[in-house]
Design a protein around this motif. Structure first.
Motif, short mmCIF file in Angstrom:
data_model
loop_
_atom_site.label_atom_id
_atom_site.label_comp_id
_atom_site.label_asym_id
_atom_site.label_seq_id
_atom_site.Cartn_x
_atom_site.Cartn_y
_atom_site.Cartn_z
N PHE A 288 11.72 11.15 -64.31
CA PHE A 288 12.01 10.75 -63.06
C PHE A 288 11.03 11.44 -61.97
O PHE A 288 10.19 12.19 -62.41
CB PHE A 288 13.46 11.09 -62.68
N ILE A 289 11.02 11.12 -60.56
CA ILE A 289 10.47 11.84 -59.78
C ILE A 289 10.88 13.04 -59.23
O ILE A 289 12.20 13.23 -58.80
CB ILE A 289 10.05 10.85 -58.33
N ARG A 290 10.26 14.15 -58.99
CA ARG A 290 10.53 15.53 -58.83
C ARG A 290 9.53 16.27 -57.74
O ARG A 290 8.38 16.41 -58.33
CB ARG A 290 10.99 16.38 -59.83
N THR A 291 9.87 16.39 -56.48
CA THR A 291 9.02 17.02 -55.51
C THR A 291 9.69 18.41 -55.06
O THR A 291 10.77 18.36 -55.08
CB THR A 291 8.67 16.00 -54.65
N SER A 292 8.93 19.29 -54.66
CA SER A 292 9.73 20.45 -54.07
C SER A 292 8.63 21.15 -53.05
O SER A 292 7.57 20.76 -52.81
CB SER A 292 9.52 21.38 -55.21
N VAL A 293 9.29 22.15 -52.19
CA VAL A 293 8.58 22.70 -51.31
C VAL A 293 7.46 23.71 -52.23
O VAL A 293 8.02 24.01 -53.27
CB VAL A 293 9.32 23.69 -50.60
N ASP A 294 6.42 24.27 -51.54
CA ASP A 294 5.53 25.00 -52.15
C ASP A 294 5.75 26.50 -51.41
O ASP A 294 4.60 26.83 -51.13
CB ASP A 294 4.33 24.57 -52.30
N HIS A 295 7.01 26.93 -51.49
CA HIS A 295 7.12 28.24 -50.92
C HIS A 295 8.37 28.71 -51.46
O HIS A 295 9.23 28.11 -52.02
CB HIS A 295 7.28 28.24 -49.39
N GLY A 296 8.74 30.03 -51.35
CA GLY A 296 9.78 30.66 -51.84
C GLY A 296 10.93 30.70 -50.84
O GLY A 296 11.00 30.01 -49.92
N THR A 297 12.13 31.75 -51.24
CA THR A 297 13.10 31.55 -50.55
C THR A 297 13.10 32.14 -49.12
O THR A 297 14.11 32.08 -48.21
CB THR A 297 14.48 32.30 -51.38
N ALA A 298 12.16 32.89 -48.83
CA ALA A 298 12.01 33.63 -47.42
C ALA A 298 13.43 34.04 -47.03
O ALA A 298 13.77 33.82 -46.06
CB ALA A 298 11.65 32.40 -46.68
N LEU A 299 13.74 35.26 -47.96
CA LEU A 299 15.15 35.85 -47.40
C LEU A 299 15.16 36.81 -46.08
O LEU A 299 15.98 36.75 -45.64
CB LEU A 299 15.36 36.82 -48.84
N ASP A 300 13.85 37.08 -45.85
CA ASP A 300 13.68 37.68 -44.47
C ASP A 300 14.02 36.56 -43.30
O ASP A 300 14.36 37.20 -42.34
CB ASP A 300 12.44 38.29 -44.28
N LEU A 301 13.97 35.58 -43.47
CA LEU A 301 14.14 34.56 -42.44
C LEU A 301 15.58 33.81 -42.57
O LEU A 301 15.93 33.07 -41.66
CB LEU A 301 13.10 33.51 -42.51
N ALA A 302 16.37 34.03 -43.92
CA ALA A 302 17.47 33.20 -44.24
C ALA A 302 18.62 33.88 -42.99
O ALA A 302 18.49 34.89 -42.74
CB ALA A 302 18.01 33.59 -45.49
#
Length: 347
Positions: A288-302
């Motif tokens: 199946f097709i799977r795409t994703s962001v290319d960055h992390g969880t950015a906990l400091d911005l959450a």
């Protein structure tokens, strides 16, 4: 926006305490012509929308294929505990894994045309006592598939022969069998998913100057070149092994559709320096097709409502293009011979 033909894209929110939930509600506010189904906790998205100052209409998923901007269908999977932005809680690890399982099962059964994943916190899942190395490995294991990680921007596609390995472990991991398998998967997926009739793949050497005829290393002579020659005899269009320091100059790029790099940091800095907010992670080799962001969880911005959704929008846009092409193909027909999608663009 009202159409009965909108592809149904599954969205996973990733780490509940990260920026993923906020990215999902921002994506829902776009006019992208896809029906989004968020596989996560309803309350999580309601709180994320409030933090972003957005009015998002959350609708229980009923299998519909239409959507208006601002609508987001929900496949509710409850959290174990309410999230605290910036502070992952291992008690929610099972929730995260359940969302990935639902997405994979739904894509396999045809409920969803593709899955787009927001970033997760691997350490939080491991802290819960679950051995976990990442999205790519999870989907590969769930599907019993051999996969390859590719990252793509509108200007460049880069697949990896090895992924998250210490640099000292890379040379031993470059084996003829695994390299041949990787090249076969990349070639097949460039044809089947991206529509290149005769994919052109540039293969990088492992060593500086691609080994300098053996003076700077023999992996090119003993492993990489023999595999390439074998596949060239089968008709694959392969360039190299190329020195990594010159493979990305404009005069070279016009000669290939994708690059196979030998290790993570050999080529990805080039990609990310050019298009960090437009880079998409694609898992090749899945059913199946799977795409994703290319960055992390950015906990400091959450929790701040300030996270940039550009990478998630790029990932959803590419998933939509790939799913639309797949839906247009007759049963049992390959997409080879068709034109490549406009995003990422052909180099």
């Amino acid at each position: 926006m009202n159409s009965l033909a909108l592809p149904r894209l599954a969205l996973t929110a990733g780490e509940p305490a990260g920026v993923g939930p906020e990215l999902l509600v921002r994506l829902a506010a776009t006019p992208l012509a896809a029906n989004f189904i968020a596989i996560t906790d309803r309350g999580l998205l309601e709180r994320a929308a409030a933090r972003c100052g957005l009015s998002v209409q959350l609708i229980e998923d009923d299998g519909s294929q239409d959507r208006r901007p601002g609508e987001l269908r929900i496949r509710h999977i409850p959290l174990a505990v309410e999230e605290i932005p910036g502070h992952p809680d291992p008690r929610n690890a099972r929730h995260v894994l359940a969302t990935l399982t639902e997405a994979a099962d739904g894509c396999t059964s045809g409920r969803y045309a593709a899955v787009v994943t927001a970033p997760l916190q691997k350490s939080s899942i491991n802290d819960a006592g679950v051995a976990f190395t990442g999205h790519t490995e999870f989907f590969a294991g769930h599907s019993h598939a051999e996969v390859v990680m590719m990252l793509a921007s509108p200007e460049l596609r880069i697949a990896l022969a090895t992924t998250h390995l210490p640099l000292q472990a890379v040379p031993a991991a470059i084996q003829a069998a695994s390299l041949e398998r990787t090249l076969r998967i990349v070639h097949s997926e460039l044809s089947a998913k991206f529509g290149f009739a005769e994919p052109r793949i540039a293969v990088l050497g492992l060593n500086p100057h691609a080994g300098e005829n053996g003076h700077l290393g023999r992996e090119e002579i003993e492993t990489i070149f023999p595999v390439m020659e074998k596949l060239r005899r089968e008709g694959m269009r392969l360039s190299g092994p190329l020195p990594a320091d010159t493979a990305f100059v404009p005069a070279q790029r016009q000669h290939y559709d994708a690059v196979l790099a030998m290790y993570h940091d050999q080529a990805l800095p080039v990609l990310k320096s050019e298009a960090f907010d437009r880079t998409v992670n694609i898992t090749l080799g899945l059913p199946f097709i799977r795409t994703s962001v290319d960055h992390g969880t950015a906990l400091d911005l959450a929790g701040t409502g300030k996270a940039d959704p550009s990478s998630l929008i790029a990932a959803a846009t590419l998933a939509l293009e790939l799913a639309t092409r797949h839906a247009m193909l007759p049963p049992s027909t390959s997409s080879a011979g068709r034109q490549a999608p406009t995003s990422p663009a052909t180099p």
